[in-house]
Scaffold this motif. Structure first.
Motif, PDB file in Angstrom:
ATOM      1  N   GLU A  64       0.834  -1.215   0.000  1.00 25.31           N
ATOM      2  CA  GLU A  64       0.000   0.000   0.000  1.00 25.31           C
ATOM      3  C   GLU A  64       0.862   1.255   0.000  1.00 25.31           C
ATOM      4  O   GLU A  64       0.562   2.226  -0.706  1.00 25.31           O
ATOM      5  N   GLU A  65       1.945   1.244   0.766  1.00 21.82           N
ATOM      6  CA  GLU A  65       2.841   2.402   0.816  1.00 21.82           C
ATOM      7  C   GLU A  65       3.528   2.628  -0.528  1.00 21.82           C
ATOM      8  O   GLU A  65       3.691   3.769  -0.964  1.00 21.82           O
ATOM      9  N   ARG A  69       2.278   1.715  -3.500  1.00 25.32           N
ATOM     10  CA  ARG A  69       1.245   2.243  -4.408  1.00 25.32           C
ATOM     11  C   ARG A  69       0.992   3.724  -4.135  1.00 25.32           C
ATOM     12  O   ARG A  69       0.861   4.521  -5.064  1.00 25.32           O
ATOM     13  N   ALA A  70       0.941   4.089  -2.864  1.00 25.60           N
ATOM     14  CA  ALA A  70       0.709   5.497  -2.513  1.00 25.60           C
ATOM     15  C   ALA A  70       1.887   6.362  -2.970  1.00 25.60           C
ATOM     16  O   ALA A  70       1.684   7.474  -3.479  1.00 25.60           O
ATOM     17  N   PHE A  71       3.113   5.865  -2.826  1.00 22.41           N
ATOM     18  CA  PHE A  71       4.298   6.628  -3.220  1.00 22.41           C
ATOM     19  C   PHE A  71       4.283   6.911  -4.721  1.00 22.41           C
ATOM     20  O   PHE A  71       4.602   8.014  -5.158  1.00 22.41           O
ATOM     21  N   TYR A  72       3.912   5.894  -5.515  1.00 25.28           N
ATOM     22  CA  TYR A  72       3.894   6.056  -6.960  1.00 25.28           C
ATOM     23  C   TYR A  72       2.555   6.593  -7.464  1.00 25.28           C
ATOM     24  O   TYR A  72       2.342   6.692  -8.666  1.00 25.28           O
ATOM     25  N   ASN A  73       1.676   6.949  -6.535  1.00 26.85           N
ATOM     26  CA  ASN A  73       0.423   7.632  -6.872  1.00 26.85           C
ATOM     27  C   ASN A  73      -0.399   6.881  -7.926  1.00 26.85           C
ATOM     28  O   ASN A  73      -0.918   7.482  -8.868  1.00 26.85           O
ATOM     29  N   GLY A  74      -0.489   5.557  -7.785  1.00 26.61           N
ATOM     30  CA  GLY A  74      -1.302   4.762  -8.704  1.00 26.61           C
ATOM     31  C   GLY A  74      -0.604   4.360  -9.981  1.00 26.61           C
ATOM     32  O   GLY A  74      -1.103   3.528 -10.735  1.00 26.61           O
ATOM     33  N   GLU A  75       0.543   4.937 -10.272  1.00 19.88           N
ATOM     34  CA  GLU A  75       1.309   4.575 -11.471  1.00 19.88           C
ATOM     35  C   GLU A  75       2.135   3.324 -11.177  1.00 19.88           C
ATOM     36  O   GLU A  75       2.523   3.091 -10.033  1.00 19.88           O
TER      37      GLU A  75
END
Length: 117
Positions: A84-85, A87-93
């Protein structure tokens, strides 16, 4: 590690010894300091699965099997949190691949899914 019971000095009175034994019992019903007893209600099939796991993995007790299961759940939760962290770091990309690495084709992904170990 089993805690070592420490006896009172020999000169302590009988009343003091009895009081010490009572306070020792009053520290809790757990065999080890810092442990906690947790009750769980299991269905018959879950009990059978638990007993099978204890036998097949050569575990010392039901408690050991349940602690091992808890360790696996904690590990899985930590992996989920890390994902989850990311995914959040890459903002969905999608996360970037290392230089020179090409994405797998659908056929390669399907072959990997179908592979047996």
């Amino acid at each position: 590690m089993t805690p070592v019971r420490q006896e009172l000095p020999a000169r302590a009175s009988g009343k003091a010894r009895k009081s010490a034994k009572r306070s020792e019992r009053g520290k809790g019903r757990d065999a080890k300091a810092g442990t906690k007893v947790a009750q769980v209600r299991l269905q018959p099939d879950e009990v059978a699965n638990l007993e099978m796991v204890v036998r097949h993995l050569n575990l010392g007790s039901t408690s050991e099997a349940l602690r091992e299961g808890l360790r696996l759940l904690v590990r899985e939760a930590a992996e989920e949190q890390a994902a989850e962290e990311i995914r959040a770091f890459y903002n969905g990309e999608p996360a970037p691949r290392p230089a020179g690495v090409i994405p797998a084709t659908e056929a390669e992904l399907k072959a990997a899914d179908d592979a047996q170990w």
